[in-house]
Design an enzyme around this catalytic site. Structure first.
Site, PDB file in Angstrom:
ATOM      1  N   GLU A  63      -3.444  -9.552   3.979  1.00 12.96           N
ATOM      2  CA  GLU A  63      -4.227  -9.162   5.159  1.00 12.96           C
ATOM      3  C   GLU A  63      -5.332 -10.155   5.484  1.00 12.96           C
ATOM      4  OE1 GLU A  63      -3.258  -7.081   2.777  1.00 12.96           O
ATOM      5  OE2 GLU A  63      -2.693  -5.124   3.604  1.00 12.96           O
ATOM      6  N   GLU A 108       0.829  -1.217   0.000  1.00 13.04           N
ATOM      7  CA  GLU A 108       0.000   0.000   0.000  1.00 13.04           C
ATOM      8  C   GLU A 108       0.860   1.262   0.000  1.00 13.04           C
ATOM      9  OE1 GLU A 108      -2.316  -1.587   3.375  1.00 13.04           O
ATOM     10  OE2 GLU A 108      -4.069  -1.032   2.194  1.00 13.04           O
TER      11      GLU A 108
HETATM   12  C1  3H9 Z   1      -1.121  -5.096   7.083  1.00  6.61           C
HETATM   13  O1  3H9 Z   1      -0.151  -4.727   6.477  1.00  6.61           O
HETATM   14  C2  3H9 Z   1      -2.327  -4.242   7.289  1.00  6.61           C
HETATM   15  C3  3H9 Z   1      -2.378  -3.020   6.434  1.00  6.61           C
HETATM   16  O2  3H9 Z   1      -3.079  -3.274   5.241  1.00  6.61           O
HETATM   17  C4  3H9 Z   1      -3.192  -1.944   7.089  1.00  6.61           C
HETATM   18  C5  3H9 Z   1      -2.587  -1.223   8.211  1.00  6.61           C
HETATM   19  C6  3H9 Z   1      -3.416  -0.060   8.669  1.00  6.61           C
HETATM   20  N1  3H9 Z   1       4.565  -7.510  11.827  1.00  6.61           N
HETATM   21  O3  3H9 Z   1       8.237 -15.133   8.955  1.00  6.61           O
HETATM   22  P1  3H9 Z   1       9.605 -14.899   9.446  1.00  6.61           P
HETATM   23  C7  3H9 Z   1       8.246 -11.078  12.242  1.00  6.61           C
HETATM   24  S1  3H9 Z   1      -1.183  -6.630   7.801  1.00  6.61           S
HETATM   25  C8  3H9 Z   1       5.315  -7.855  12.882  1.00  6.61           C
HETATM   26  O4  3H9 Z   1      10.178 -15.856  10.413  1.00  6.61           O
HETATM   27  P2  3H9 Z   1      10.556 -15.308   6.767  1.00  6.61           P
HETATM   28  C9  3H9 Z   1       8.003 -12.556  12.489  1.00  6.61           C
HETATM   29  O5  3H9 Z   1       7.070 -12.749  13.508  1.00  6.61           O
HETATM   30  C10 3H9 Z   1       0.422  -7.332   7.494  1.00  6.61           C
HETATM   31  N2  3H9 Z   1       6.239  -8.837  12.859  1.00  6.61           N
HETATM   32  O6  3H9 Z   1      10.643 -14.715   8.236  1.00  6.61           O
HETATM   33  C11 3H9 Z   1       9.388 -13.025  12.862  1.00  6.61           C
HETATM   34  O7  3H9 Z   1       9.623 -12.645  14.199  1.00  6.61           O
HETATM   35  P3  3H9 Z   1      10.543 -13.549  15.147  1.00  6.61           P
HETATM   36  C12 3H9 Z   1       0.569  -7.849   6.129  1.00  6.61           C
HETATM   37  C13 3H9 Z   1       6.407  -9.478  11.706  1.00  6.61           C
HETATM   38  O8  3H9 Z   1      11.747 -14.841   6.060  1.00  6.61           O
HETATM   39  C14 3H9 Z   1      10.291 -12.178  11.970  1.00  6.61           C
HETATM   40  O9  3H9 Z   1       9.497 -11.047  11.589  1.00  6.61           O
HETATM   41  N3  3H9 Z   1       1.819  -8.536   6.002  1.00  6.61           N
HETATM   42  C15 3H9 Z   1       5.657  -9.161  10.559  1.00  6.61           C
HETATM   43  O10 3H9 Z   1      10.262 -16.748   6.810  1.00  6.61           O
HETATM   44  C16 3H9 Z   1      10.742 -12.897  10.718  1.00  6.61           C
HETATM   45  O11 3H9 Z   1       9.602 -13.427  10.055  1.00  6.61           O
HETATM   46  C17 3H9 Z   1       1.921  -9.883   6.164  1.00  6.61           C
HETATM   47  O12 3H9 Z   1       0.976 -10.570   6.388  1.00  6.61           O
HETATM   48  C18 3H9 Z   1       4.697  -8.132  10.659  1.00  6.61           C
HETATM   49  N4  3H9 Z   1       3.944  -7.770   9.604  1.00  6.61           N
HETATM   50  O13 3H9 Z   1       9.270 -14.633   6.113  1.00  6.61           O
HETATM   51  C19 3H9 Z   1       3.312 -10.458   6.030  1.00  6.61           C
HETATM   52  N5  3H9 Z   1       6.041  -9.991   9.552  1.00  6.61           N
HETATM   53  O14 3H9 Z   1      11.878 -13.567  14.477  1.00  6.61           O
HETATM   54  C20 3H9 Z   1       3.635 -11.334   7.208  1.00  6.61           C
HETATM   55  C21 3H9 Z   1       7.011 -10.771  10.050  1.00  6.61           C
HETATM   56  O15 3H9 Z   1      10.522 -12.832  16.443  1.00  6.61           O
HETATM   57  N6  3H9 Z   1       4.981 -11.826   7.183  1.00  6.61           N
HETATM   58  N7  3H9 Z   1       7.237 -10.483  11.356  1.00  6.61           N
HETATM   59  O16 3H9 Z   1       9.893 -14.892  15.164  1.00  6.61           O
HETATM   60  C22 3H9 Z   1       5.393 -12.845   6.396  1.00  6.61           C
HETATM   61  O17 3H9 Z   1       4.661 -13.368   5.592  1.00  6.61           O
HETATM   62  C23 3H9 Z   1       6.786 -13.344   6.554  1.00  6.61           C
HETATM   63  O18 3H9 Z   1       7.246 -12.946   7.826  1.00  6.61           O
HETATM   64  C24 3H9 Z   1       7.800 -12.821   5.508  1.00  6.61           C
HETATM   65  C25 3H9 Z   1       9.247 -13.253   5.911  1.00  6.61           C
HETATM   66  C26 3H9 Z   1       7.464 -13.410   4.145  1.00  6.61           C
HETATM   67  C27 3H9 Z   1       7.783 -11.325   5.461  1.00  6.61           C
END
Ligand code: 3H9
Length: 691
Positions: free
Chosen positions: A126, A106
């Site tokens: 999301e 976004e």
């Molecule tokens: C959103 O954006 C809403 C908006 O539209 C509106 C807002 C108003 N936040 O998965 P990993 C942490 S909703 C906080 O092991 P990988 C994760 O917990 C969001 N923390 O690595 C982990 O922590 P820890 C939309 C987050 O390489 C560390 O980062 N976005 C977030 O296997 C490493 O992550 C998503 O849904 C976050 N958003 O995969 C994306 N994301 O080391 C969600 C990650 O303490 N994330 N962490 O365990 C993912 O899909 C995967 O983490 C990603 C990396 C592909 C990015």
């Protein structure tokens, strides 16, 4: 470099302002980053002719920081940050690289032009977290790529790469280089006019009533239980109207989603998947596993072999006769052919596997070079112990011997070898090449190096490994054993298997418990009940229905008959089971009463949560979140309810205790409220506090 917050800094290079985002590991966008971007845009606007924005680490922005959801929001908000980029008086260019998801996408589509690097992973995930794109995704998305494409991305949560993003029109260019260098180059192009820029909000959206109706219907049909998907379609439908009004409605929809318990459940599930990898061993290094041996080529052994082969490991599988070897090879070949069809394996890789990476054998001696051998033979202590003894004589020094038992005592099995420290339980779930859960059962003597190797293997197999201590059934089957009994009590009391299955499916389970039993094979539970019979507490309420079904030779799907009858079409109720139920009710002197679906769900989940609490109290699970992960990834627990202990937190521990006590009058098995629950109430704790 000038810093505008702990995670954002900017610099000026000639006429270009460069904003650098740095919040490792994935640049989650929380308050600090929002403020940093907002301030940087404000500071740079009057000083430069174009702005480039990029991530300092492996992501542009992985999304809004989801740990902030449900808490008060400090300004600037995400939509305000996006508007700042969009309305900046000079062109803004986003470099989309690595994870650029949700709020990250976004931010990018609010910039006035976008360049992708080849490693881009983008989309609107999301919906998988129970929210909607809440900073303009539902309004700017359709303006850039149209209503249908936005509906597709935002309702599926599908992640796409740079090429697809380019073909959709989500990015303007794909290029290569370091993000900072690309940001500088394309900001200069924006100044020279070589890169066209525009404000997304000013683009007119093409109406697409057909797509909207199609998706609204599809969501009603396939996502009836969920809150967010329907709101997403509604918001996207508003994109043909006034931009500001659409943004306001989207914001409201976002807050409605955040307030929904489904959001809390889905985000809990997201963190559960990651939390289980954190185990209390720090200094052990996993052993390199290049080859795996498997004893037993039945459904489980073949599934494990398939999973290992798909992960690129060499596999030797032992069976007792050539015919069994051939059957295993046929099953594995079929599984692998399916993987080729789904694009998970190339034809070349398949040929490679069949030309040497996979072998069958009749000899234990062929395991002499394998790093780890997993036994997957018949679930019987004596049989498994004998296999382990044999393995002990051939597996090389330091090699690991794993048992795929689903109930048996791993410590006792380990004692049948001369190396209990090298023995571990690896409890796969069937079909093992599909199911994501792997319980890593740690015995009292299992060496730390062996445990971390189990976790490393799981990662290589793309499975979610959960640490479990030793007990009858480990985490998952121990709870299943308990809930299965309660399901039986409910059919004795007046429900039917179909009603129980339907009520729990309506709650969100992938399948009801009786359908699951039929699928797994009723003989497995029967053998376990016979094994436990001598130690069953005499006061326990025991229901004989399942035993009687087995005595008739009906073991579920594999025999075509169980709680249901299986033919060509959908399964139908088995009338003989009704007869057995009625006889058993009459033997027990029970006058059946009507149970509501609500009672069925409450009673079943109360049983599940109470046994889950005992599993935590006994130290069999490391944390409550590990139990939730087991149920979510191995037993079809509805993701949006977060797992049985997240559910317990949601209903409240006091309420849970009251429910256990209420059902105790019906089910002797509930007599004792787990002590842990009473302590928690006294200390005003919830399960989330232990995670
Ligand atoms: C959103 O954006 C809403 C908006 O539209 C509106 C807002 C108003 N936040 O998965 P990993 C942490 S909703 C906080 O092991 P990988 C994760 O917990 C969001 N923390 O690595 C982990 O922590 P820890 C939309 C987050 O390489 C560390 O980062 N976005 C977030 O296997 C490493 O992550 C998503 O849904 C976050 N958003 O995969 C994306 N994301 O080391 C969600 C990650 O303490 N994330 N962490 O365990 C993912 O899909 C995967 O983490 C990603 C990396 C592909 C990015």
């Amino acid at each position: 470099m000038t810093t505008t917050s702990e995670t954002v800094s900017y610099e000026i290079v000639d006429d270009v302002g460069l904003i650098c985002l740095n919040n490792p590991p994935v640049n989650a966008c929380g308050y600090s980053m929002r403020r940093g971007i907002f301030e940087a845009v404000k500071a740079l606007g009057p000083k430069v002719q174009a702005i480039g924005i990029y991530g300092a680490n492996r992501a542009f922005i992985a999304g809004a920081d989801i740990t902030e959801f449900g808490k008060p929001i400090a300004e600037p908000t995400m939509p305000e940050v996006c508007l700042a980029l969009e309305n900046c008086p000079v062109p803004t260019v986003a470099v989309m690289h690595g994870p650029t998801l949700g709020g990250g996408l976004e931010v990018a589509i609010a910039a006035q032009a976008r360049v992708a690097l080849p490693n881009l992973l983008t989309g609107f995930p999301e919906v998988t977290l129970g929210v909607l794109p809440g900073s303009g995704g539902t309004q700017r998305g359709p303006r850039l790529i149209g209503i249908r494409a936005t509906l597709d991305l935002a309702t599926s949560g599908r992640r796409i790469g740079a090429d697809e993003a380019l073909s959709l029109g989500l990015v303007d260019r794909i290029d290569e280089g370091e993000p900072r260098e690309v940001a500088l180059r394309f900001a200069e192009d924006a100044i020279s006019g070589a890169l066209a820029t525009r404000r997304t909000a000013e683009i007119t959206v093409q109406a697409d009533r057909t797509a909207l109706t199609e998706y609204a219907n599809r969501m009603r049909k396939t996502q009836a239980n969920l809150f967010a998907p329907h709101r997403i379609v509604e918001c996207i439908a508003l994109s043909t109207g006034d931009f500001t009004e659409g943004m306001d409605r989207e914001r409201q929809g976002f807050f409605d989603c955040v307030a929904s318990p489904q959001r809390a459940g889905l985000i809990h599930a997201f963190f559960a998947e990651r939390a289980v990898a954190k185990i209390p061993i720090e200094d052990a290094i996993p052993r390199d596993i290049g080859s795996v041996g498997i004893v037993g080529g039945g459904t489980m052994g073949s599934g494990i072999a398939t999973a290992c082969l798909l992960a690129g490991l060499d596999v030797v599988l032992k069976e007792q006769h050539q015919r069994a070897c051939d059957r295993a090879l046929a099953a594995i070949s079929k599984n692998l052919a399916g993987a080729v069809k789904r694009g998970k394996l190339t034809e070349d890789a398949l040929a490679n596997i069949l030309n040497g990476k996979f072998k069958t054998t009749l000899e234990y001696a062929d395991f002499s070079e394998t790093d780890l051998v997993i036994e997957a033979v018949f679930e019987d202590l004596a049989v498994k112990a004998q296999v382990l003894q044999q393995l002990d004589t051939v597996v090389k020094l330091g090699g690991i011997i794993a048992t795929n038992t689903s109930y048996l005592d791993v410590d006792e099995l380990a004692q049948s070898t001369s190396r209990p420290d090298r023995v571990i339980g690896l409890h796969f779930f069937s079909p093992a090449h599909v199911m994501r859960l792997l319980e890593v059962v740690v015995g009292e003597n299992t060496a730390p190096e062996v445990v971390v190797t189990g976790f490393a293997l799981a990662k290589r197999l793309k499975k979610i490994a959960v640490w479990s201590g030793v007990c009858d059934g480990f985490i998952g089957n121990r709870i299943l054993n308990h809930t299965r009994k309660v399901a039986d009590y409910m059919i004795m009391d007046g429900a039917t298997p179909t009603q129980v299955d339907r009520a729990l499916k309506d709650f969100g389970f992938a399948m009801g418990p009786f359908s699951v039993l039929d699928l797994a094979g009723l003989d497995i539970g029967w053998a376990a009940r016979k094994r436990r019979a001598p130690t069953r507490p005499p006061e326990e309420r025991y229901v004989e229905i399942a035993d009687r079904i087995c005595e008739a030779g009906w073991f579920g799907r594999k025999t075509g008959r169980g709680y249901y009858i299986y033919g060509d079409g959908d399964p139908v109720e088995n009338p003989d089971v009704f007869r057995i139920i009625e006889e058993e009710r009459s033997n027990a002197g029970i006058a059946p009463r009507k149970l509501s679906d609500e009672e069925i769900v409450t009673r079943y989940l109360t049983a599940m949560a109470s046994e889950a609490a005992r599993v935590v109290a006994d130290g069999v699970a490391l944390r409550p979140i590990d139990v939730d992960a087991v149920e979510l990834f191995g037993y079809g627990f509805p993701r949006h309810h977060g797992g049985p202990l997240h559910y317990a937190d949601q209903v409240g521990i006091k309420t849970l205790i009251a429910r256990i006590e209420e059902f105790a009058t019906e089910d002797a098995y509930y007599w004792q409220v787990p002590e842990l629950l009473r302590d928690m109430v006294e200390q005003d704790q919830v399960f989330a506090d232990f995670n």
